[in-house]
Design an enzyme around this catalytic site. Structure first.
Site, mmCIF file in Angstrom:
data_model
loop_
_atom_site.group_PDB
_atom_site.id
_atom_site.type_symbol
_atom_site.label_atom_id
_atom_site.label_comp_id
_atom_site.label_asym_id
_atom_site.label_seq_id
_atom_site.Cartn_x
_atom_site.Cartn_y
_atom_site.Cartn_z
ATOM 1 N N ALA A 111 0.811 -1.213 0.152
ATOM 2 C CA ALA A 111 0.057 -0.176 0.059
ATOM 3 C C ALA A 111 0.923 1.312 -0.108
ATOM 4 O O ALA A 111 1.723 1.440 0.942
ATOM 5 C CB ALA A 111 -0.849 0.031 1.196
ATOM 6 N N GLU A 112 0.667 1.816 -1.134
ATOM 7 C CA GLU A 112 1.502 3.446 -0.982
ATOM 8 C C GLU A 112 0.487 4.427 -0.652
ATOM 9 O O GLU A 112 -0.482 5.033 -1.263
ATOM 10 C CB GLU A 112 1.831 3.538 -2.553
ATOM 11 C CG GLU A 112 2.791 4.709 -2.680
ATOM 12 C CD GLU A 112 2.917 5.263 -3.948
ATOM 13 O OE1 GLU A 112 4.192 5.250 -4.358
ATOM 14 O OE2 GLU A 112 2.121 5.497 -4.736
ATOM 15 N N ASP A 113 0.372 4.574 0.662
ATOM 16 C CA ASP A 113 -0.537 5.636 1.278
ATOM 17 C C ASP A 113 0.435 6.570 2.179
ATOM 18 O O ASP A 113 0.749 6.325 3.168
ATOM 19 C CB ASP A 113 -1.576 4.984 2.075
ATOM 20 C CG ASP A 113 -2.243 5.789 2.752
ATOM 21 O OD1 ASP A 113 -2.428 6.875 2.341
ATOM 22 O OD2 ASP A 113 -2.820 5.434 3.885
#
Length: 908
Positions: free
Chosen positions: A620-622
């Site tokens: 997850a790129e958050d």
């Protein structure tokens, strides 16, 4: 009549008249569909029949008893707690807990919508098997497309002279359904002098076993062989009509010769006795002819749950494979097909889909196209039909590597991976970059910009064709070879997937695909990204979910990728696209700006991927640190395997650009590195990735080795300072926290230049759109590469990343020293730009001898070599330091770090 049908009737005959069911029993192995459009019983594996007991309420309750929830693989799912992870993170926010409960209810509704249309989540993600263009075994090509706003659909291309009327969808439901799916058939053309196939359903082997066939077996021979070889005696009952036995039974009980009075009827014996009598009269002469199950009258009201199955015969029937092998024998080979037919569309042909819409005619690149030539040099974008001859198709050579304990990811872009000022290819990447990645010690590559995109300067993030590899780099088979060779080297392949938005291009992309503004995307402002001009998906639409879920499964099934990084999650999770100030208040994760539909899609995507492919990796790129990113979906999380900690990279960039070396705070560095230790085992860290080099900034090497850098002390050597900090920043990031590490291509040897794609502002120059691999011949860059390689080797040998969180012993801001343990290793850093420590005392847990295994000040790594060899082995003393009974006195040169391993434990 088959034995199963006859035995069902047998059961009915044995029941007392007042207990007979209204409908016949149906065995579980005939559930669902029988291939002829007839409905079957449910999938619960019980013999079903409808009875009329006296206690209807009890029977109703029994029938409504819900079985445990099962996944589409058939396994029972664990209990679900929508707020399960909140206690783990000590979150007591009532509003967020209520949001999670409501989200779970919405998730159940969304599953119901999907399953109502596609049976289960697996089928929801298998759209690529029927949508797009596919060759059918019956000498034709099928094309299916979703375009609910269109009135007419046809295919145009090289194969039909771009005629909009020659190959169109049929009228009515044969060509267009109520959900907006269009179906077009391209029939292969019979060659001159060839006779049509004898059977309409004649099939050909195009791909699998293409060299087999032509057995010249006709239908009569096939059926005779099935009767002789497949069915056993008694399994096939001859009958004149479908209702033959039913009519005989009816005539026996209610015909003219049936009992007319109670006296004629006589005494009705119990069911077991009548069953034995019937069995004797039937004169079974083979053990296989016995009924499938026996019903014994125990005096109770008949109920569907009292029917006892015969496990022996049931298991025998289940183990019997369908007679598909006989049907396959009728297929003819690829050569026979080419001899008789001309392909309706040949390999390499260009094509588009033509729509007639309320606003006029449109030509679009199909949404499910697997190979696309983007618009270039004034030419339009086209889909390309990719069906190479079966003997030329890529054959996979290697199996997928096992998932390692820790991930060392090498992030790369194929187009800029070469040294020359041009777009590099898949084949060049395979032959030149993959061996370097293996030599450098990384066990995974993460590719971005692979999926087809019209604008090369967008770095591949403005995707136009989600099922196609970028034709700039090569063909689909070229990409398969890249993945296969990586697997052969033991390297996993991850794909940076962009499902958070899509290109707004209308000629090649999905925007206004069928002429309507709400086909794949939201209408109005919500359908457009606030700043990037891209389109935002409508995640609440079942058909959009079908498209996105199928896209994920496509890359795994077709190209055997091992995982995904989901790009820019804030763009999809919030209606403000993540462009808002986040204070850390939990309310920001459940207010009106949160897109619940997007969160549901992420949950479904992770459930589907991990259920079908247990070893898959999702990242997850958050940047907003959404709570529960990596928690199980059954506990209220989103189900990712790793989340990226952006804070660490941002901290290093801020220190390098704004803070003098002597003013760096050790406490600040450690506190950022140890952020959110509850998710330490699922955290992915990097010192710098492509963002620092591509997004208008400078790489760390460009900052560190710049002579104009104001942070350099007058007495400093530019190369020594740059090399020292470059090594220490990476080593501290790599070893102090997280269970996965990422490095952007070239940063392992301190690539000095930023990346700049060809754009009008640089006159479309490729000068900075490459990697200078020849720098490895330079002494400084070669030394830094050797250090990075040895750093990777330490994790390979000692499993640092897969160890638990570090135990920090010592943090001193004035001395600028940090020391800690992680796994079996002990680390100590001296960030001071001018002061060396001869005998710096730091506490350790274990008393013993510690061997130096990595020293950033080694001459071979570009250091000064100030540490003498006789100091490589250190023995602890009993001096109490940093709260520990034992301590080490180590020599710490300025701007250096050392890694020790306990080689001998001393007892006191």
């Amino acid at each position: 009549m088959t034995s199963s049908s006859a035995l069902v009737l047998t059961t009915t005959f044995l029941l007392p008249l007042n207990h007979r069911p209204t409908f016949l029993a149906i065995p579980s192995h005939l559930s669902s569909s029988d291939g002829h459009g007839r409905s079957r019983a449910g999938p619960q594996g019980k013999w079903k029949c409808c009875s009329t007991p006296k206690d209807k309420s009890a029977s109703t309750q029994q029938r409504q008893r819900k079985p445990p929830r099962r996944s589409f693989s058939g396994k029972s799912e664990p209990d679900v707690d929508p707020i399960g992870f909140l206690s783990k993170f000590a979150i007591s926010h009532r509003g967020f807990a209520q949001f999670l409960r409501e989200r779970y209810k919405a998730l159940k509704d969304r599953r119901f919508e999907l399953y109502s249309r596609f049976i289960d989540l697996k089928e929801s993600a298998s759209g690529y098997e029927i949508l797009g263009m596919h060759r059918h075994r019956q000498h034709r090509v099928d094309y299916m497309e979703w375009a609910p706003g269109a009135r007419y659909c046809s295919l145009v291309g090289d194969f039909n002279g771009w005629s909009a009327t020659e190959n169109s969808a049929r009228d009515g439901h044969l060509g267009h359904d109520d959900f907006g799916y269009w179906f077009v058939i391209l029939e292969d053309k019979l060659r001159d002098g060839e006779e049509p196939d004898e059977y309409f359903f004649q099939e050909y082997n195009y791909m699998d076993d293409y060299d087999k066939g032509d057995g010249n077996i006709n239908v009569e021979e096939l059926l005779r062989r099935i009767n002789d070889e497949y069915w056993e005696p008694g399994e096939v009952w001859p009958r004149k009509s479908r209702m033959e036995m039913v009519s005989k039974l009816y005539e026996q009980m209610f015909g003219p010769n049936s009992p007319q009075t109670d006296e004629e009827l006589g005494e009705i014996l119990d069911a077991e006795t009548r069953y034995k009598q019937w069995k004797e009269v039937s004169k079974f002469d083979h053990v296989n002819d016995r009924p499938r199950f026996d019903v014994i009258d125990d005096g109770k009201e008949f109920d569907i749950f009292s029917v006892k199955g015969d496990p022996v015969s049931a298991e025998k029937f289940k183990s019997k494979k369908p007679p598909l092998s006989y049907w396959i024998e009728m297929r003819k080979g690829c050569k026979a097909w080419l001899k008789k037919y001309m392909p309706a569309i040949s390999h390499g042909s260009r094509y588009k889909v033509y729509f007639n819409t309320p606003d006029g005619a449109l030509e679009r690149v199909p949404a499910w196209a697997t190979y696309v030539l983007p618009e270039a040099d004034g030419k339009e974008a086209y889909a390309v039909y990719w069906e190479p001859p079966p003997e030329d198709m890529y054959k996979w050579k290697y199996k997928r590597p096992k998932t390692p304990k820790s991930l060392r990811i090498y992030e790369c872009h194929v187009g800029i991976s070469g040294s020359e000022p041009k777009i590099s290819s898949f084949n060049e990447f395979t032959s030149k970059v993959l061996p370097h990645v293996k030599n450098a010690g990384y066990n995974a590559i993460q590719l971005f910009g692979v999926v087809e995109h019209w604008d090369y300067s967008s770095v591949g993030y403005k995707v136009t064709n989600f099922f196609a590899v970028s034709s700039r780099f090569g063909t689909p088979d070229d990409f398969k070879q890249l993945v296969d060779e990586a697997h052969g080297l033991g390297i996993l392949v991850f794909l940076d997937v962009v499902h958070s938005y899509a290109s707004a291009d209308e000629s090649a992309g999905l925007s206004l695909f069928d002429g309507s503004n709400d086909c794949y995307f939201h209408t109005g402002k919500r359908g457009h990204h606030k700043y990037w001009g891209t389109r935002m998906f409508k995640y609440g639409d079942v058909d959009v979910l079908h498209f996105l879920l199928s896209n994920l499964k496509w890359w795994v099934a077709e190209y055997q990728v091992d995982g995904f990084q989901f790009h820019s999650l804030p763009s999809m999770m919030y209606t403000h696209n993540g462009f808002a100030t986040f204070t850390g208040d939990i309310e920001e994760y459940c207010n009106q700006y949160v897109d619940k539909d997007a969160l549901l899609y992420l949950i479904l995507a992770n459930e589907m991927l991990h259920e079908l492919y247990p070893d898959i990796i999702t990242i997850a790129e958050d940047a907003t640190f959404y709570p529960g990113l990596c928690e199980p979906t059954t506990q209220g999380g989103l189900g990712f395997d790793y989340w990226i900690n952006f804070s660490v990279s941002e901290l290093w960039l801020w220190l390098l650009e704004n803070v003098p070396d002597q003013d760096w705070s050790m406490n600040k560095i450690v506190s950022v590195l140890l952020t959110n230790q509850q998710s330490h085992h699922k955290m992915l860290l990097y010192a710098e990735n492509h963002n620092q080099s591509i997004s208008g900034g400078r790489s760390f090497a460009e900052i560190l080795f710049s002579k104009a850098d104001e942070q350099i002390i007058e007495s400093d050597n530019v190369l020594f300072r740059g090399a020292s900090l470059h090594k220490m920043i990476k080593l501290l990031t790599f070893t102090m926290s997280g269970s996965a590490y990422l490095n952007f291509m070239g940063n392992e040897f301190a690539h000095p230049n930023r990346v700049e794609f060809p754009v009008p502002s640089n006159k479309f120059s490729f000068a900075l759109a490459n990697r200078q691999w020849d720098l490895l011949m330079d002494e400084v860059h070669w030394q830094l590469f050797n250090f990075d390689k040895d750093m990777m080797r330490i994790d390979e040998d000692e499993n640092i990343l897969s160890s638990g969180p570090p135990k920090v012993h010592h943090i001193n801001d004035s001395n600028m020293v940090i020391s800690y343990n992680r796994g079996p290793l002990f680390f100590v850093f001296n960030f001071h730009p001018t002061i060396c420590y001869e005998a710096y005392c730091v506490g350790v847990e274990e008393a013993g001898e510690y061997q130096l295994i990595l020293n950033t000040d080694e001459v071979s790594y570009g250091g000064l070599g100030m540490l003498k060899r006789d100091l490589y082995l250190q023995r602890t003393s009993t001096k109490r330091t940093d709260g520990h009974r034992n301590s080490l006195e180590v020599s710490l040169p300025r701007r250096s770090a050392q890694v020790y391993k306990l080689t001998r434990i001393l007892t006191t």
